[in-house]
Scaffold this active site. Structure first.
Site, short mmCIF file in Angstrom:
data_model
loop_
_atom_site.label_atom_id
_atom_site.label_comp_id
_atom_site.label_asym_id
_atom_site.label_seq_id
_atom_site.Cartn_x
_atom_site.Cartn_y
_atom_site.Cartn_z
N TYR D 261 0.87 -1.08 -0.04
CA TYR D 261 -0.10 0.01 -0.08
C TYR D 261 0.94 1.46 0.11
CZ TYR D 261 -2.76 3.93 1.85
OH TYR D 261 -3.26 5.07 2.43
N ASP D 296 -8.50 -3.38 -1.66
CA ASP D 296 -9.94 -2.65 -1.84
C ASP D 296 -9.13 -1.17 -2.43
OD1 ASP D 296 -9.05 -2.60 1.15
OD2 ASP D 296 -9.54 -0.66 0.93
N LYS D 368 -11.15 -10.02 4.79
CA LYS D 368 -11.77 -8.94 5.19
C LYS D 368 -12.46 -8.38 3.93
CE LYS D 368 -9.81 -4.18 4.41
NZ LYS D 368 -8.63 -3.64 3.88
C1 LIG Z 1 -3.22 -0.49 4.21
C2 LIG Z 1 -3.70 1.08 4.39
N1 LIG Z 1 -2.72 1.86 5.18
C3 LIG Z 1 -3.38 3.08 5.65
C4 LIG Z 1 -4.36 3.51 4.89
C5 LIG Z 1 -5.00 4.99 5.40
O1 LIG Z 1 -3.85 5.49 6.26
P1 LIG Z 1 -2.81 6.86 5.32
O2 LIG Z 1 -4.04 8.07 5.21
O3 LIG Z 1 -2.07 7.24 6.54
O4 LIG Z 1 -2.22 6.36 4.33
C6 LIG Z 1 -5.25 2.79 4.15
C7 LIG Z 1 -6.46 3.49 3.69
O5 LIG Z 1 -7.21 2.93 3.04
C8 LIG Z 1 -4.80 1.42 3.81
O6 LIG Z 1 -5.66 0.63 3.11
#
Ligand SMILES: Cc1ncc(COP(=O)(O)O)c(C=O)c1O
Ligand code: B12
Ligand code: B12
Ligand SMILES: Cc1ncc(COP(=O)(O)O)c(C=O)c1O
Lengths: 248, 518, 248, 518
Positions: D261, D296, D368
């Site tokens: 991510y 997602d 999930k």
């Molecule tokens: C794996 C993951 N980490 C973090 C976030 C959101 O946190 P940030 O805004 O700090 O990236 C998301 C949001 O969907 C996510 O899917």
């Protein structure tokens, strides 16, 4: 014999003209019993409603209760006096716009787009700009008449204006999706004030968009146009084309 | 389509019992007539209008009853007078209404002349009805058939003019069938009110004028959007066949027309109701009007699981009554309902099983599926969701007509926007699950299949019992919906008459002939 | 550090204490465009709301548009001053009530129930009276201490009072489900006025029930108690028992 | 349970490709460390607190970086100082923070003494974490296991105290898992904020204090109603392993913890992210925390049908990354989402196919499942209905965790009542369709089965390509989510360090040993 509406005095309509019937749903820090129900009724009655029917309530825990209600308002609105600013240029498809620009402007226009400041929602600006487009309309990047650059998400106002200066942009597109605590108003205002301070406000078209933006709000904030939910590249392209043709 | 695994024999048995129940009433249907049947004949002869609240057909029939002449049928007496006086049927009826004419005192005219007069009138009216049928068929040719499941919504403002606005809006949003809800308890009126209703209670009266006003509105919006919109009302209660006739004349497309509703839920005499439904259904059959039955009524008072078999039994009885009146399966909107308590575990499976059983028993009928109503609460969000599951079951089981559930069912008769939201719900679910049942098979040894078999078994047993003791005795014993009704109890018995040897009903004769009924 | 609620000034709650946020849904005879949206906003603003967000609108045809909105009210309610009349007798189960009546009253009480006038909805009164009961509570017909008669639907006030006189009834139960155009108020008032005129009002307990009825309304209309959605035979039986025990 | 018919070989192939992709990064995961990994070590040694906005672990690690000493690992330096000065870890760190201590200037102490100090600290902290794990296990023994699918709702007021009220209310209504949403873009902070948040934006920061406050609230309400309530947050971004460590200490039960991510959606350097997720997942594994992945995210920007295979591919990669960190399938909440355009014909069939594929590939994972968000509109009634269909698919495919859809998704972060309505929706649908899939079979030659096979084939092909060119090259070419990222681009690269020969991370060592990792 059909029902006749007086546009100077319109009222909410349930199933009978001018019944004023509306639906409400809200929570109160009140108990889920007859006392809470009465409190809910008082809220609505203080809002000037009558024939109040609390048709459902449910304990939400932690001292809160949810209420669903129907009630009648006596408020009327004069539709004939409401004038809202809307984008009024006709909408052309991509080909038409390309031809129109060729014939009436005769040069390529540079468009820079971004989702500014803290906002990371790019889907909206992408829908307007990206090559592949959205809902069967190509984005501005595909238009021959535009030189389009999409800077993406979380671009600061400083970066955006710097890039605009660098590329001698004609149009700036700003997207704002997050609206919590009116953050979109703050961000949009900041950009336009900065542009004014730098003396570039009138050198470019400033257009903005997002689900809680409309033309009226955009004008208020000092922009040239605003585009809400369900806008397409065609709307924006046509507006730009007509605007520059007029200016010329 | 998904299939239940049910022994065909069982179905045949159940149907045979239902047929036995119905055919054993032949003595009644062939040898008796009723005041409303005779009023219907007069209406079909062209007699209309009212004096004060009383329709002229009622005045004429009451006059014949008083003169103990109704046993010959109203057609003869009016035609005889027409020949004698050289006047139109309406003029004769007006004369009776004004107290100036005693139909039984007019000398008998030459039989041929009387018959000729009747023939002409019959021909005229049946041609008119045929023209309406043709109009409907042509419209469908032009605009295509009705969607399946069709979206059926009600209008119930109590003002027919408001109703038209709401109906048109609903059509623009996607409705296929508009039902104009009747002012409550019209069933109990032994006449059909006259004229346009503007202050009905929970609906407007079923009147010829109301039919006309709504038909016009729907034709207009239909032409505009390119769809033939169906109109429905209730041919039900003490004036059942008269309403059917009006529907035929004004081109209604669907009629709520149950064989037993009046007996059970409105305490109308059973002989009266069964006679009236016989002729009303014949008129519907003749006019190509789709009937709908009221099995949902059982479940508003009884438990939908415990008493599921009563729905099935009633469906099969309604089918047989429809067949003997000449109604084809394609026009039989047999009813059922999604009324299982939603807090029950696997309620979806139960509903699916029941709905699939209905479809299995009546594969060629445009089944009429009623929405959750009893367990709707003031929680509009929850009710909206229940309606979504109901829509899914409908799509999965190929129902014919979907009576859209309203999220405000527990609150008020539908607002303009409630209908729009209901239509949107159905359109989404139907489209999202369009071919879902092409993807799955029902397990033979599963609950759904077993449950359907259980309900059918219970219905079978029940029907066998009723067939044995006869429908009248069964009703007297409270076998249906726990309601006891006796052969000579209930409203409207005074309006039942044994036909005499000279009895003549030119419309029934012609319809029977054309519909190939014996 | 948890949030602290002042019960003298409660307000609708969205996600922050006292934000006043509420949901609205209503239709207007107005076009489905920015002008209509503005009309919807004006309706809400005339109701004293602010932070108005029209988050959805849809053309309903025939000149009407549906709006869904969220907005903030500034209305507050003093929960501490709301006193609602409610049935306050404790609720006993069937056995307890039977014993209580035997010990404290010592005779069988005659109860007559009906859904009166034009109303044909019997499920509610059946739930209270019928032998088999409702939601795992038996109805009054099964109570040893009651002699219960359910007259069913569409019973006129005249018929009901005549039957009560005939059987020398102690309690009358009236159900009203249909509420369109306040028909239930009219019907309930008619019955009680008739009872007064006949001089029998105080000879019997008059109880009423239905989804839009509560104790407060019942008292207002001159009844001894009222029972709304979710009432059970146990509630009614207990109320009757305590009432007659007190009277004795 | 319904079954897809998929050739096992295909699945094995796809998994083998994913494994190849992951194992080829061994050089990185074994030989490198990062600033946040080192800060995590310090935190596990008991170092906490902040000076102004800057946490002390950051100050200490920055100090070691400045002194070019980080390559040996932060543990050694602090322990060495502890032995030398006879002070606690926190005291040493405070000294560094105050600018009074240069860790690299302290003479090297006897190796045994240093190791002993580290051993003790490691022991203490790991025992603390084990105690938390035991608490969780005991609570589940007492109150029973988590429901399946579990009801997962978010709180996102931006004030942790408001959040607690809303979370408790949700638990009373039936929620099983409470997710405290992070203030936006915490991913980009190269530290963990300190203390309680009361004015976060769209959420509160993931801080140890916030974790503690919410944990306490949930334990309270859980004890009261007899349920062990799960708490979740995000171990994600530039401080990923630190947050994991805090979660382990404060007994979070679930952590959003995706391998890729940060790279794709937050432009964090790929080496940095992969290193950080490796250690963070090890901590989660050790603490018995269930991880969740973020597939997602692909579908919020790409089309859910066209790019379905990217979800599948990412799932398999996430699985392999989880395995090498010691996470068992029972604790792998691999993600996916119900994000197909609801106006598409048979959208339900597509969603069912995709959800079933996920379950088929990862049968033992508590998958999930993310709700419709992209196609949610301001029409709350319609969104509520979409959520109902989403809930049905979840029940039909045995998902592990149901992230409840909110009817106001397109409008605002959830209000108190939105959550209640969402829980009611899920409870109704789950119960109504509880054993529905025991009743049906999916046709082998149907669309649903074919579609799942197609997606798997596409994923297979895609993974083969990535395996061949390597994950880094594939990302550089924009193969994932059409986003191009380079090996040396993105945020946080400066925080990546090659370990020297003396590098030592006592926690990783011990965890590896106890988790049986090589
Ligand atoms: C794996 C993951 N980490 C973090 C976030 C959101 O946190 P940030 O805004 O700090 O990236 C998301 C949001 O969907 C996510 O899917
Ligand atoms: C997708 C999405 C995301 C994705 C974004 C991915 C991406 N690269 O864009 C991810 C998962 C990253 C995300 C994250 C967050 N999100 Co978000 N997200 C959404 C979601 C589901 C859809 C938005 C969308 O793509 N709509 C589709 C596009 C096509 O529509 P549109 O944006 O309105 O654009 C159209 C018009 O508005 C217009 N337009 C838009 N911009 C412009 C510009 C110009 C110049 C013109 C002419 C026209 C124009 O034209 C477009 C086409 O018609 C919405 C909920 C929803 N259903 O609306 C929440 C939503 C917007 N998110 C929300 C929030 C709170 C967040 C987070 C802050 C949550 C968190 N704490 O982590 C984060 C942080 C993001 C940030 N820093 O901004 C809230 C905002 C609440 C509010 N009203 O302020 C929403 C409403 C969800 C909710 N109910 O909580 N989100
Ligand atoms: C079942 C039903 C019917 C059945 C009734 C069958 C029967 N024998 O009762 C049938 C199909 C016949 C019917 C007909 C009509 N109905 Co109807 N019906 C309903 C429905 C679906 C359920 C009512 C119900 O049974 N609830 C369950 C019972 C247990 O709850 P309850 O009645 O509230 O009773 C509880 C309490 O209120 C209390 N209580 C009630 N009475 C009493 C009395 C005493 C003394 C005490 C102590 C307590 C008590 O205790 C009970 C147990 O907790 C409602 C919609 C809904 N979901 O509410 C519409 C509804 C009530 N009907 C409605 C209408 C308009 C009609 C018709 C007029 C329609 C028409 N034009 O034909 C007709 C005419 C009926 C008439 N003349 O009254 C409207 C009323 C609108 C309004 N607010 O005025 C509703 C709300 C539907 C709608 N949205 O349009 N209906
Ligand atoms: C068959 C049938 N006829 C008529 C009605 C209603 O009309 P009425 O109130 O006149 O009995 C219904 C109501 O459900 C019905 O099912």
């Amino acid at each position: 014999m059909s029902i006749i509406i007086d546009p100077t005095k319109i009222k909410p309509y349930g199933d009978t003209l001018d019944d004023g019937r509306m639906q409400f749903s809200f929570s109160l820090p009140a108990p889920a019993n007859e006392q809470g129900k009465e409190a809910a009724k008082i809220v609505l009655s203080k809002m000037g409603l009558d024939e109040i029917e609390i048709c459902y309530y449910k304990d939400l825990g932690e001292g809160f209760t949810h209420f669903i209600a129907y009630a009648n308002t006596s408020v009327t609105v004069d539709l004939t006096t409401i004038k809202v600013k809307t984008v009024e240029t006709p909408v052309m498809d991509m080909k038409e716009t390309e031809e129109f620009v060729e014939n009436n402007i005769g040069r390529t226009l540079t468009v820079i787009g971004a989702c500014i400041e803290s906002d990371a929602h790019t889907v909206g600006i992408d829908a307007i700009m990206n090559m592949k487009g959205y809902d069967h309309r190509y984005g501005l990047e595909r238009y021959k008449c535009f030189n389009a650059l999409n800077m993406g998400a979380q671009v600061t106002s400083e970066e955006l204006l710097a890039k605009a200066a660098e590329l001698d942009a004609d149009i700036i597109l700003v997207s704002q999706i997050v609206t919590q605590k009116d953050i979109h108003i703050k961000n949009l205002t900041r950009l336009i004030e900065m542009a004014e301070a730098e003396g570039v406000r009138d050198k470019m078209l400033f257009l903005c968009g997002g689900p809680r933006i409309n033309h009226e709000l955009a004008i208020e904030l000092g922009y040239d146009a605003g585009f809400g939910t369900g806008s397409y590249a065609t709307d924006v392209a046509s507006f730009i084309a007509f605007h520059y043709a007029e200016k010329k | 389509m998904i299939q239940l695994s049910i022994d065909k024999k069982k179905i045949e048995n159940a149907r045979a019992h239902a047929k036995e129940i119905v055919t054993s009433l032949d003595w009644l249907l062939q040898d008796y007539t009723s005041s409303t049947i005779e009023r219907t004949v007069l209406r079909l002869m062209g007699i209309d209008n009212a004096i004060g609240e009383t329709p002229i057909p009622n005045i004429v029939v009451d006059h014949l009853i008083e003169k103990k002449a109704i046993e010959r049928g109203s057609a003869y007496w009016v035609a005889n007078a027409m020949v004698a006086e050289g006047k139109s049927a309406q003029e004769i009826a007006n004369g009776v209404a004004a107290g100036e004419l005693d139909l039984t005192a007019i000398p008998a005219q030459a039989n041929e002349a009387v018959m000729k007069a009747l023939d002409e009138l019959t021909e005229t009216m049946l041609n008119k009805i045929k023209a309406q049928t043709k109009y409907r068929e042509d419209a469908h040719k032009k605009f295509g058939p009705r969607k399946k499941p069709s979206l059926y919504v009600i209008v119930a403002t109590g003002n027919i003019y408001d109703d038209v606005v709401q109906a048109k809006a609903a059509v623009r949003e996607g409705a296929d069938i508009i039902a104009v809800i009747r002012s409550t308890a019209q069933s109990l009126l032994d006449y059909v009110p006259y004229g346009a209703t503007t202050v009905g209670f929970g609906g407007t009266f079923a009147t010829q004028e109301n039919f006309r006003i709504m038909r016009k509105g729907l034709d207009e919006v239909g032409e505009e959007i390119g769809k033939y919109v169906h109109l429905t009302n209730y041919a039900s209660g003490l004036a059942m066949p008269e309403i059917a006739a009006m529907g035929a004349i004004e081109r209604l497309d669907v009629m709520l027309n149950d064989a037993m509703y009046g007996i059970l839920f409105r305490d109308i005499n059973m002989k009266r109701t069964l006679l009236d439904q016989y002729f009303s259904r014949m008129i519907n059959a003749y006019a190509g009007i789709e009937i709908q039955t009221g099995e949902d009524n059982y479940l508003t008072t009884s438990d939908a699981i415990e008493k599921a078999y009563t729905v099935t039994a009633s469906q099969l009885i309604n089918e047989q009554f429809a067949l003997i009146s000449g109604i084809k399966h394609e026009k039989m909107g047999i009813g059922h309902a999604f009324e299982i308590n939603p807090t029950i575990e696997n309620s979806f499976n139960y509903e699916l099983s029941h709905a699939l059983l209905a479809k299995t028993l009546l594969p060629n009928c445009p089944l009429k599926y009623m929405p959750p109503t009893k367990f709707a609460t003031g929680n509009i969000f929850r009710t909206h969701l229940l309606n979504g599951m109901f829509n899914m079951i409908s799509q999965m089981t190929g129902q014919g007509v979907q009576l859209l559930g309203m999220m405000t069912e527990a609150i008020h008769t539908p607002h303009l926007v409630d209908r729009a939201i209901a239509i949107e719900n159905a359109e989404y679910v139907f489209n999202a699950t369009k071919n879902f049942t092409d993807e799955i098979e029902i397990k033979k040894d599963g609950f759904i299949n077993k449950r359907a078999n259980t309900v059918l078994d219970e219905a079978n047993e029940f029907l066998a019992g009723v067939a044995q003791k006869g429908l009248f005795n069964a009703m007297a014993e409270g076998e249906f919906a726990d309601i006891k009704r006796t052969e000579d109890g209930g409203k409207g018995l005074k309006g039942v008459f044994k036909k005499d040897a000279n009895y003549f009903n030119p419309f029934m004769e012609r319809m029977k002939a054309e519909l190939n009924l014996n």
